[in-house]
Design an enzyme around this catalytic site. Structure first.
Site, mmCIF file in Angstrom:
data_model
loop_
_atom_site.group_PDB
_atom_site.id
_atom_site.type_symbol
_atom_site.label_atom_id
_atom_site.label_comp_id
_atom_site.label_asym_id
_atom_site.label_seq_id
_atom_site.Cartn_x
_atom_site.Cartn_y
_atom_site.Cartn_z
ATOM 1 N N ARG A 97 52.542 34.845 30.760
ATOM 2 C CA ARG A 97 52.610 36.313 30.657
ATOM 3 C C ARG A 97 52.116 36.971 31.948
ATOM 4 N N CYS A 246 50.090 51.462 38.734
ATOM 5 C CA CYS A 246 50.738 50.177 38.383
ATOM 6 C C CYS A 246 49.899 49.473 37.316
ATOM 7 N N ALA A 250 50.620 47.493 33.641
ATOM 8 C CA ALA A 250 50.274 46.086 33.377
ATOM 9 C C ALA A 250 49.245 45.976 32.253
ATOM 10 N N GLU A 371 42.603 42.964 35.687
ATOM 11 C CA GLU A 371 43.177 44.276 35.335
ATOM 12 C C GLU A 371 42.094 45.235 34.852
ATOM 13 N N GLY A 372 40.881 45.093 35.399
ATOM 14 C CA GLY A 372 39.751 45.897 34.957
ATOM 15 C C GLY A 372 38.955 45.106 33.944
ATOM 16 N N HIS A 374 36.099 44.079 31.062
ATOM 17 C CA HIS A 374 35.732 44.652 29.757
ATOM 18 C C HIS A 374 34.769 45.832 29.951
ATOM 19 N N PHE A 391 30.158 54.942 36.772
ATOM 20 C CA PHE A 391 30.428 53.755 37.599
ATOM 21 C C PHE A 391 29.393 53.590 38.699
HETATM 22 P P1 TGC Z 1 38.647 57.559 40.843
HETATM 23 O O1 TGC Z 1 37.964 58.500 41.772
HETATM 24 O O2 TGC Z 1 38.341 57.639 39.389
HETATM 25 O O3 TGC Z 1 40.216 57.661 41.002
HETATM 26 C C1 TGC Z 1 40.847 57.618 42.273
HETATM 27 C C2 TGC Z 1 42.216 58.224 42.118
HETATM 28 O O4 TGC Z 1 43.012 57.451 41.199
HETATM 29 C C3 TGC Z 1 43.399 58.247 40.073
HETATM 30 N N1 TGC Z 1 43.363 57.365 38.903
HETATM 31 C C4 TGC Z 1 44.443 56.873 38.324
HETATM 32 N N2 TGC Z 1 45.746 57.065 38.574
HETATM 33 C C5 TGC Z 1 46.636 56.413 37.803
HETATM 34 N N3 TGC Z 1 46.248 55.564 36.818
HETATM 35 C C6 TGC Z 1 44.946 55.341 36.541
HETATM 36 N N4 TGC Z 1 44.587 54.463 35.590
HETATM 37 C C7 TGC Z 1 43.968 56.013 37.315
HETATM 38 N N5 TGC Z 1 42.605 56.010 37.332
HETATM 39 C C8 TGC Z 1 42.251 56.847 38.323
HETATM 40 C C9 TGC Z 1 42.395 59.366 40.032
HETATM 41 O O5 TGC Z 1 42.912 60.487 39.367
HETATM 42 C C10 TGC Z 1 42.172 59.628 41.509
HETATM 43 O O6 TGC Z 1 43.296 60.323 42.013
HETATM 44 P P2 TGC Z 1 43.128 61.377 43.243
HETATM 45 O O7 TGC Z 1 44.487 61.926 43.416
HETATM 46 O O8 TGC Z 1 42.103 62.348 42.746
HETATM 47 O O9 TGC Z 1 42.646 60.574 44.407
HETATM 48 O O10 TGC Z 1 38.385 56.089 41.391
HETATM 49 P P3 TGC Z 1 37.046 55.226 41.435
HETATM 50 O O11 TGC Z 1 36.960 54.640 42.796
HETATM 51 O O12 TGC Z 1 35.884 55.992 40.875
HETATM 52 O O13 TGC Z 1 37.392 54.001 40.452
HETATM 53 C C11 TGC Z 1 37.697 54.178 39.128
HETATM 54 C C12 TGC Z 1 37.843 52.796 38.414
HETATM 55 C C13 TGC Z 1 36.553 52.020 38.437
HETATM 56 C C14 TGC Z 1 38.210 53.120 36.981
HETATM 57 C C15 TGC Z 1 38.969 51.996 39.075
HETATM 58 O O14 TGC Z 1 38.658 51.661 40.381
HETATM 59 C C16 TGC Z 1 39.310 50.730 38.320
HETATM 60 O O15 TGC Z 1 40.126 50.781 37.409
HETATM 61 N N6 TGC Z 1 38.735 49.521 38.706
HETATM 62 C C17 TGC Z 1 39.137 48.266 38.156
HETATM 63 C C18 TGC Z 1 39.926 47.504 39.196
HETATM 64 C C19 TGC Z 1 41.058 46.710 38.605
HETATM 65 O O16 TGC Z 1 41.482 46.929 37.482
HETATM 66 N N7 TGC Z 1 41.613 45.795 39.377
HETATM 67 C C20 TGC Z 1 42.734 45.063 38.957
HETATM 68 C C21 TGC Z 1 43.329 44.293 40.098
HETATM 69 S S1 TGC Z 1 44.960 43.713 39.762
HETATM 70 C C22 TGC Z 1 44.775 42.503 38.648
HETATM 71 O O17 TGC Z 1 43.746 42.216 38.148
HETATM 72 C C23 TGC Z 1 46.016 41.805 38.319
HETATM 73 S S2 TGC Z 1 45.844 40.487 37.241
HETATM 74 C C24 TGC Z 1 47.455 40.343 36.886
HETATM 75 C C25 TGC Z 1 47.815 39.231 35.999
HETATM 76 O O18 TGC Z 1 47.725 38.057 36.414
HETATM 77 O O19 TGC Z 1 48.308 39.541 34.881
HETATM 78 P P1 FAD Z 2 32.979 42.411 40.007
HETATM 79 O O1 FAD Z 2 33.616 43.719 40.273
HETATM 80 O O2 FAD Z 2 32.101 41.823 41.069
HETATM 81 O O3 FAD Z 2 32.163 42.515 38.666
HETATM 82 C C1 FAD Z 2 31.167 41.559 38.281
HETATM 83 C C2 FAD Z 2 30.524 42.051 36.984
HETATM 84 O O4 FAD Z 2 29.905 43.330 37.219
HETATM 85 C C3 FAD Z 2 31.542 42.264 35.879
HETATM 86 O O5 FAD Z 2 30.970 41.890 34.651
HETATM 87 C C4 FAD Z 2 31.778 43.778 35.899
HETATM 88 O O6 FAD Z 2 32.169 44.285 34.638
HETATM 89 C C5 FAD Z 2 30.397 44.278 36.293
HETATM 90 N N1 FAD Z 2 30.463 45.599 36.947
HETATM 91 C C6 FAD Z 2 31.130 45.942 38.081
HETATM 92 N N2 FAD Z 2 30.969 47.237 38.345
HETATM 93 C C7 FAD Z 2 30.179 47.738 37.354
HETATM 94 C C8 FAD Z 2 29.654 49.043 37.066
HETATM 95 N N3 FAD Z 2 29.938 50.095 37.827
HETATM 96 N N4 FAD Z 2 28.873 49.176 35.975
HETATM 97 C C9 FAD Z 2 28.597 48.126 35.174
HETATM 98 N N5 FAD Z 2 29.049 46.880 35.393
HETATM 99 C C10 FAD Z 2 29.836 46.696 36.471
HETATM 100 N N6 FAD Z 2 43.480 40.994 41.443
HETATM 101 C C11 FAD Z 2 44.591 41.454 42.095
HETATM 102 O O7 FAD Z 2 44.507 42.385 42.896
HETATM 103 N N7 FAD Z 2 45.806 40.872 41.885
HETATM 104 C C12 FAD Z 2 45.977 39.836 41.032
HETATM 105 O O8 FAD Z 2 47.091 39.351 40.850
HETATM 106 C C13 FAD Z 2 44.829 39.329 40.343
HETATM 107 N N8 FAD Z 2 44.947 38.229 39.550
HETATM 108 C C14 FAD Z 2 43.822 37.666 39.027
HETATM 109 C C15 FAD Z 2 43.931 36.443 38.349
HETATM 110 C C16 FAD Z 2 42.787 35.829 37.845
HETATM 111 C C17 FAD Z 2 42.906 34.506 37.178
HETATM 112 C C18 FAD Z 2 41.533 36.478 37.944
HETATM 113 C C19 FAD Z 2 40.316 35.853 37.346
HETATM 114 C C20 FAD Z 2 41.418 37.672 38.610
HETATM 115 C C21 FAD Z 2 42.561 38.285 39.181
HETATM 116 N N9 FAD Z 2 42.471 39.456 39.936
HETATM 117 C C22 FAD Z 2 43.578 39.950 40.584
HETATM 118 C C23 FAD Z 2 41.166 40.041 40.225
HETATM 119 C C24 FAD Z 2 40.560 40.862 39.096
HETATM 120 O O9 FAD Z 2 41.222 42.091 38.955
HETATM 121 C C25 FAD Z 2 39.083 41.057 39.403
HETATM 122 O O10 FAD Z 2 38.461 39.806 39.222
HETATM 123 C C26 FAD Z 2 38.442 42.102 38.523
HETATM 124 O O11 FAD Z 2 38.937 43.396 38.823
HETATM 125 C C27 FAD Z 2 36.898 42.117 38.664
HETATM 126 O O12 FAD Z 2 36.495 42.038 39.972
HETATM 127 P P2 FAD Z 2 35.377 40.944 40.420
HETATM 128 O O13 FAD Z 2 35.826 39.622 39.919
HETATM 129 O O14 FAD Z 2 35.159 41.112 41.865
HETATM 130 O O15 FAD Z 2 34.082 41.326 39.604
#
Ligand code: TGC
Ligand code: FAD
Length: 392
Positions: A97, A246, A250, A371-372, A374, A391
């Protein structure tokens, strides 16, 4: 793995909420998973190899760009069909998936939404057919939950950009043909760009020794003075909101996918409990095992309703990012709890590859992180209901 005997639970007759098309799409994906994924997936996971043989099948069931318009090679389906496909694929394996999620929501979606017509014509049909596989580079070694702090950067060199930096934990990286990469320009604004395999200075080393998502390849993206043609920049959206947009798509798919993993664990545990005799009766006849099974089906049913409603909101363009976060967080935790309980129902057999449960459990440890995390999704809900960001 022993024969795939999966029977999908539908305790609240939710099929009645689905259209004929939804059921056709879902059943085609279900049959394909039984036929093509279940027989090979345990082996692939044990060997930590992504099973490339299933790529064309994924394309055929519409898993690459389910909601991308047909003119670009997508399946042109609605959000419920997209969710159902993700559910069925993750019923087989979260790693498979993952490949579909990344391709659809993290590679095709940004090209479709933020790309120009030329980019859409050049990449989307090849991604939809599986000729190209893509990956999505947002996370960096020092910036996971806080991607806005990224240091990967582009410098304008006149006729091209120069890309430097590194991304980590990237699904599909080791074999991806293209990468959608997020990098800061000289003004510190986040831009999306398409990096192609073969560009000088671009390497994708694989990350080994994972206990989770073993049938999905994970790696790094390393950029050492990579020359990026200007036409590879996604022109129509920038800033952190672009990659986060995006992620909405997802994360929505994951909310459905997690239900699939949970259904598989529940179904396996139910069948085993009815067949396993201890103290001269099936263990399913004991109150303790019934409590586990009854709680599992209750939580699955609640998640199905939540997610179906989210799908209808998305079809109407009304779902908020915070609603998506709630569903991703709830459903993945639900699936992980069910995997842990179901594993215990099987006793020692639960730790073997004869059954899918332990693999689902280990996979879900990644799904609850990527993808963020828990925690981050809880903070997104907290922000939404209080208006106060917690945050920082
Ligand atoms: P913040 O100041 O809240 O927002 C910055 C700008 O982004 C806008 N925004 C969004 N827009 C669209 N969708 C959303 N869900 C949005 N959330 C926020 C917001 O309005 C703002 O826009 P603008 O125009 O004002 O600049 O940003 P922040 O730096 O405080 O961070 C917020 C936070 C912590 C929620 C965000 O950074 C976050 O979601 N962090 C988690 C990171 C994450 O999910 N990484 C995933 C990496 S990819 C991955 O894991 C792929 S795995 C794929 C797989 O194998 O299936
Ligand atoms: P950290 O951000 O270092 O977090 C560590 C711990 O601290 C976590 O428990 C977290 O919840 C906690 N924490 C962080 N900030 C706070 C806060 N403000 N308050 C309280 N607690 C907090 N990324 C991509 O871009 N593309 C991909 O395709 C992709 N694929 C992935 C595939 C796998 C198998 C895995 C494991 C990860 C993948 N990721 C990808 C990365 C994934 O999105 C990150 O691992 C995830 O966003 C968390 O980042 P980190 O691992 O650096 O943890």
């Amino acid at each position: 793995m022993s024969q795939d005997l999966f029977q999908a639970p539908d305790y609240y007759q939710l099929d009645e909420l689905l259209s004929e098309e939804h059921i056709l799409v879902r059943d085609a994906a279900r049959e394909w998973v039984k036929r093509e994924v279940s027989p090979i997936i345990e082996d692939a996971a044990q060997q930590a190899k992504f099973p490339t043989s299933i790529i064309s099948g994924l394309a055929e069931i519409g898993a690459f760009g389910p909601y991308i318009p047909e003119e670009y090679g997508g399946a042109g389906l609605d959000q419920i069909s997209y969710g159902l496909i993700m559910q069925e694929i993750e019923r087989g394996d979260s790693g498979v998936r993952s490949t579909a999620s990344v391709q659809s929501s993290l590679v095709m979606y940004p090209i479709w939404k933020y790309g120009n017509e030329e980019q859409k014509q050049k990449y989307l049909p090849k991604l939809a057919s599986g000729e190209y596989l893509g990956c999505f580079g947002l996370t960096e070694p020092d910036h996971g939950s806080n991607p806005g702090g990224m240091v990967t950067n582009i410098k304008d060199m006149g006729d091209h950009y120069l890309l430097n930096g590194a991304k980590m934990w990237i699904s599909n990286a080791p074999f991806a043909d293209i990468a959608v990469v997020w990098a800061k320009n000289e003004e510190g604004r986040i831009k999306g760009l398409i990096v192609e395999r073969g560009m000088e200075g671009f390497t994708t080393p694989e990350t080994h020794n994972k206990w989770s998502l073993r049938a999905s390849a994970t790696g790094e993206l390393i950029f050492d003075n990579v020359k990026i043609p200007k036409e590879n920049i996604l022109p129509n959206k920038d800033g952190l909101g672009a990659p986060l947009g995006c992620l909405d798509s997802a994360r929505y798919g994951i909310a459905w996918g997690a239900i699939g993993a949970a259904m598989d664990c529940y179904d396996t545990a139910l069948r085993y409990a009815k067949e396993r005799i201890q103290f001269d009766k099936p263990i399913a006849a004991t109150q303790l095992q019934q409590k586990k099974l009854a709680e599992m089906i209750t939580e699955i049913t609640k998640a199905q309703l939540l997610t179906w409603r989210l799908g209808t909101l998305r079809n109407d363009g009304k779902a908020t990012s915070a609603q998506i976060s709630m569903a991703k967080r709830n459903n993945v935790e639900m699936a992980l709890t069910i995997a842990r309980e179901a594993r215990q129902v099987l006793g020692a057999m639960g730790i073997t590859g004869e059954y899918s449960i332990m693999r689902h459990m280990m996979n879900l440890e990644s799904v609850i992180t990527y993808e963020g995390t828990h925690d981050i999704h809880l903070l997104i809900t907290g922000l939404d209901i209080t208006g106060l960001p917690a945050f920082k």
